[in-house]
Design an enzyme around this catalytic site. Structure first.
Site, short mmCIF file in Angstrom:
data_model
loop_
_atom_site.label_atom_id
_atom_site.label_comp_id
_atom_site.label_asym_id
_atom_site.label_seq_id
_atom_site.Cartn_x
_atom_site.Cartn_y
_atom_site.Cartn_z
CB CYS A 126 12.89 1.25 -7.04
SG CYS A 126 12.45 1.60 -5.35
CG HIS A 266 10.73 -2.42 -8.27
ND1 HIS A 266 11.65 -2.91 -7.38
CD2 HIS A 266 10.10 -1.40 -7.63
CE1 HIS A 266 11.59 -2.22 -6.26
NE2 HIS A 266 10.65 -1.30 -6.38
CG ASN A 296 10.49 -2.25 -2.64
OD1 ASN A 296 11.58 -2.30 -3.21
ND2 ASN A 296 9.65 -1.25 -2.80
N1 ACO Z 1 -0.68 -3.49 8.88
C1 ACO Z 1 -2.00 -3.30 9.08
N2 ACO Z 1 -2.68 -2.24 8.62
C2 ACO Z 1 -2.01 -1.35 7.89
C3 ACO Z 1 -0.63 -1.50 7.63
C4 ACO Z 1 0.03 -2.61 8.16
N3 ACO Z 1 1.34 -2.84 7.96
N4 ACO Z 1 -0.22 -0.44 6.88
C5 ACO Z 1 -1.30 0.33 6.67
N5 ACO Z 1 -2.37 -0.22 7.28
C6 ACO Z 1 -3.75 0.28 7.31
C7 ACO Z 1 -3.85 1.76 7.05
O1 ACO Z 1 -3.64 2.49 8.23
C8 ACO Z 1 -5.25 1.87 6.53
O2 ACO Z 1 -6.13 1.88 7.62
P1 ACO Z 1 -7.43 2.87 7.60
O3 ACO Z 1 -8.26 2.39 6.43
O4 ACO Z 1 -8.02 2.62 8.92
O5 ACO Z 1 -6.87 4.23 7.38
C9 ACO Z 1 -5.47 0.58 5.77
O6 ACO Z 1 -4.47 -0.33 6.25
C10 ACO Z 1 -5.32 0.71 4.27
O7 ACO Z 1 -4.16 1.49 4.00
P2 ACO Z 1 -3.73 1.81 2.53
O8 ACO Z 1 -2.50 2.65 2.56
O9 ACO Z 1 -4.90 2.29 1.73
O10 ACO Z 1 -3.37 0.34 2.02
P3 ACO Z 1 -3.05 -0.11 0.58
O11 ACO Z 1 -3.98 -1.17 0.18
O12 ACO Z 1 -2.86 1.05 -0.36
O13 ACO Z 1 -1.62 -0.80 0.77
C11 ACO Z 1 0.68 -0.30 0.36
C12 ACO Z 1 -0.53 0.00 1.23
C13 ACO Z 1 1.03 -1.75 0.53
C14 ACO Z 1 1.83 0.58 0.82
C15 ACO Z 1 0.33 0.00 -1.12
O14 ACO Z 1 -0.25 1.26 -1.23
C16 ACO Z 1 1.53 -0.06 -2.02
O15 ACO Z 1 2.12 -1.10 -2.23
N6 ACO Z 1 1.89 1.08 -2.61
C17 ACO Z 1 3.01 1.13 -3.55
C18 ACO Z 1 4.30 1.05 -2.78
C19 ACO Z 1 5.45 1.04 -3.70
O16 ACO Z 1 5.45 0.42 -4.74
N7 ACO Z 1 6.49 1.78 -3.32
C20 ACO Z 1 7.66 1.82 -4.08
C21 ACO Z 1 8.67 2.09 -3.08
S1 ACO Z 1 10.18 1.77 -3.71
C22 ACO Z 1 11.33 2.57 -2.76
O17 ACO Z 1 11.31 3.70 -2.64
C23 ACO Z 1 12.32 1.78 -2.05
#
Ligand code: ACO
Length: 348
Positions: A126, A266, A296
Site C-alpha cells: 500500500c 492511506h 481500502n
Molecule cells: N462483520 C462482522 N463481524 C466481523 C467481521 C465482519 N466483516 N470481521 C470480523 N468480525 C468479527 C471477528 O470475527 C471478531 O469476532 P469475535 O470477537 O467473536 O472473535 C470481531 O468481529 C472483532 O474482530 P477484530 O479482528 O478484533 O476486529 P477489529 O476491531 O480489529 O477490526 C479490522 C478488524 C477492521 C480488520 C481492523 O483490525 C483493521 O482495520 N486492521 C488494519 C487493517 C489494515 O489497515 N490493513 C492494511 C491492509 S492494506 C493492503 O494490504 C491492501
C-alpha cells in the site's frame, strides 16, 4: 531513509520536482455494505463502525489493473497538458499486477503509446505510490528524466477471498496517477521518509503463486492466492506508523504541523486515521478522507484522494501537504510537498 532537497556544501543545487498533472479512475460498479450482507455474515453497522467504509468500487470481470491505470494516466496527462510521447518514464505501484511479469507499467506504456518511456512496477504494497513519488523525485531531481508518470492502481477484488468476512469488506478497486516534472528547488517535493520492517512480512501478504509457494492445487485449496492479514496487529502497527512517518518527514523539511494545510493518508480504516490525528494533536478536518466511498484501494488510495480533493478545489498553490501510507512488507512512506498547481478542471 529520509531525504530532502538540502545539499552538502559546494554541491550544485539539484532540480526540484513537482506534480504538474493529476487524475484518477474508479470503476462504475458500486458494492454497498448491504450487498455484502447477502454474501457473508456481516452487517452494515459492523463495517461502518469498525472501518468507516460504506461502499466500494469493484472492477468488471474483464478489467485488469492496467485498464484502470490507463484511465487515470490519461486524465493526469491531459491535466498536465502532455501527450504520451512526452513521457520519459512510467512507474506503476501495485499489489495486484495484471501478471507477475511483464510489468503492469509495460502494458500501460504500450496501450498509452508512450514510445519513448521506460517502464517498471514498484512493489511496496500500500506504500507503493508514495515510494514511486520518491523515485520520480530522484529521477527528475538528478536530471535523468524530465517527465515521469507515477500511478497507483489496484484491482484488489481479484485477490480478495469473498468468503472471508474479515477481509472482503475492506477492499476496493481504483487508480490514481500524477505527472512529475522539474520545478525550482524549494517548491514541489520538500522531503521524503521511507521505511520497512521485513521481519513482519507474515502480518500481511499473498503467499501463493510466487517462487516460495508456486501455484499448485495445494496453494489454491489453502486459499494462498488471496490477501491474508492479521488485522489487529496491522492496526496496532498503523496507528504508530502514520504519526511517526508524518513527524519524520516534517522534521526533515524543517516544518511543524502548523504549516500543513492537508494530510492525505492511506485510507485503510477511519479509526486508524482518527487515532493518528489524535496522536499528532491535529484536527481531523485537516485529513482528506474518502474511505466511506472506496474502502481500502491499497496503492491507489493516496492518489485517488489527492485527485478528488484537487477537483474539489481543496489544494491551493502554496499549500503544504503531507502524503502518508503504510502497508505489507511491512512498509511505510511519507512525503511533504508544497503544492504548485492551480485547480484542475472537474472531469465530465
Ligand atoms: N462483520 C462482522 N463481524 C466481523 C467481521 C465482519 N466483516 N470481521 C470480523 N468480525 C468479527 C471477528 O470475527 C471478531 O469476532 P469475535 O470477537 O467473536 O472473535 C470481531 O468481529 C472483532 O474482530 P477484530 O479482528 O478484533 O476486529 P477489529 O476491531 O480489529 O477490526 C479490522 C478488524 C477492521 C480488520 C481492523 O483490525 C483493521 O482495520 N486492521 C488494519 C487493517 C489494515 O489497515 N490493513 C492494511 C491492509 S492494506 C493492503 O494490504 C491492501
Amino acid at each position: 531513509m529520509t531525504t530532502s532537497g538540502a545539499q552538502g556544501a559546494g554541491r550544485p543545487a539539484p532540480r526540484g520536482a513537482t506534480i504538474t498533472g493529476i487524475g484518477h479512475y474508479t470503476p462504475p460498479r458500486v458494492v454497498t455494505n448491504h450487498q455484502l450482507e447477502a454474501a457473508v455474515e456481516t452487517s452494515d453497522e459492523w463495517i461502518v463502525t469498525r472501518t468507516g467504509i460504506r461502499e466500494r468500487r469493484i472492477a468488471s470481470d474483464d478489467q485488469a489493473t492496467s485498464d484502470l491505470a490507463i484511465e487515470a494516466a490519461r486524465a493526469a496527462l491531459a491535466d498536465a497538458g502532455l501527450t504520451p510521447d512526452d513521457l520519459d518514464l512510467i512507474i506503476v505501484g501495485t499489489a495486484s499486477p495484471d501478471m507477475i511479469f511483464p510489468s503492469t507499467a509495460c502494458w500501460v506504456q504500450d496501450r498509452l503509446g508512450a514510445r519513448r518511456a521506460g517502464a517498471f512496477d514498484l512493489m511496496a504494497a500500500c506504500s507503493s505510490f508514495v515510494y514511486g513519488l520518491a523515485q520520480a523525485n530522484a529521477y527528475v531531481g538528478s536530471g535523468m528524466a524530465d517527465r515521469v508518470l507515477v500511478i497507483g492502481a489496484e484491482t484488489l477484488s481479484k485477490i480478495t477471498n469473498w468468503k472471508d468476512r474479515s477481509t472482503c469488506v475492506l477492499f476496493g478497486d481504483g487508480a490514481g496517477a500524477v505527472v512529475v516534472q522539474p520545478c525550482p528547488p524549494g517548491e514541489g517535493f520538500l522531503s521524503f521518509h521511507l521505511g520497512a520492517d521485513g521481519s513482519r512480512g507474515d502480518l500481511l501478504n499473498l503467499r501463493g503463486g510466487g517462487s516460495r509457494h508456486p501455484a499448485s492445487y495445494e496453494t489454491i485449496e489453502r486459499d494462498m492466492h488471496y490477501i491474508y492479514q492479521n488485522g489487529r496487529e496491522v492496526f496496532k502497527f498503523a496507528v504508530r506508523a502514520i504519526p511517526d512517518a508524518i513527524e519524520a518527514v516534517l522534521r526533515q523539511a524543517n516544518l511543524t504541523g502548523e504549516a500543513v494545510r492537508w494530510y492525505v493518508p492511506h485510507q485503510a480504516n477511519i479509526r486508524i486515521i482518527e487515532a493518528a490525528a489524535k496522536r499528532l494533536g491535529e484536527p481531523l478536518e485537516k485529513f482528506i478522507i474518502n474511505i466511506d466511498r472506496y474502502g481500502n484501494t491499497s496503492s491507489a488510495s493516496v492518489p485517488v484522494a489527492l485527485s478528488e480533493a484537487m477537483e474539489a478545489g481543496r489544494e491551493q498553490p502554496g499549500d503544504v501537504l503531507v502524503l502518508v501510507a503504510f502497508g505489507g512488507g511491512l512498509t511505510w512512506a511519507s512525503c511533504a510537498l508544497r503544492w504548485t498547481k492551480a485547480r484542475s478542471a472537474p472531469r465530465p
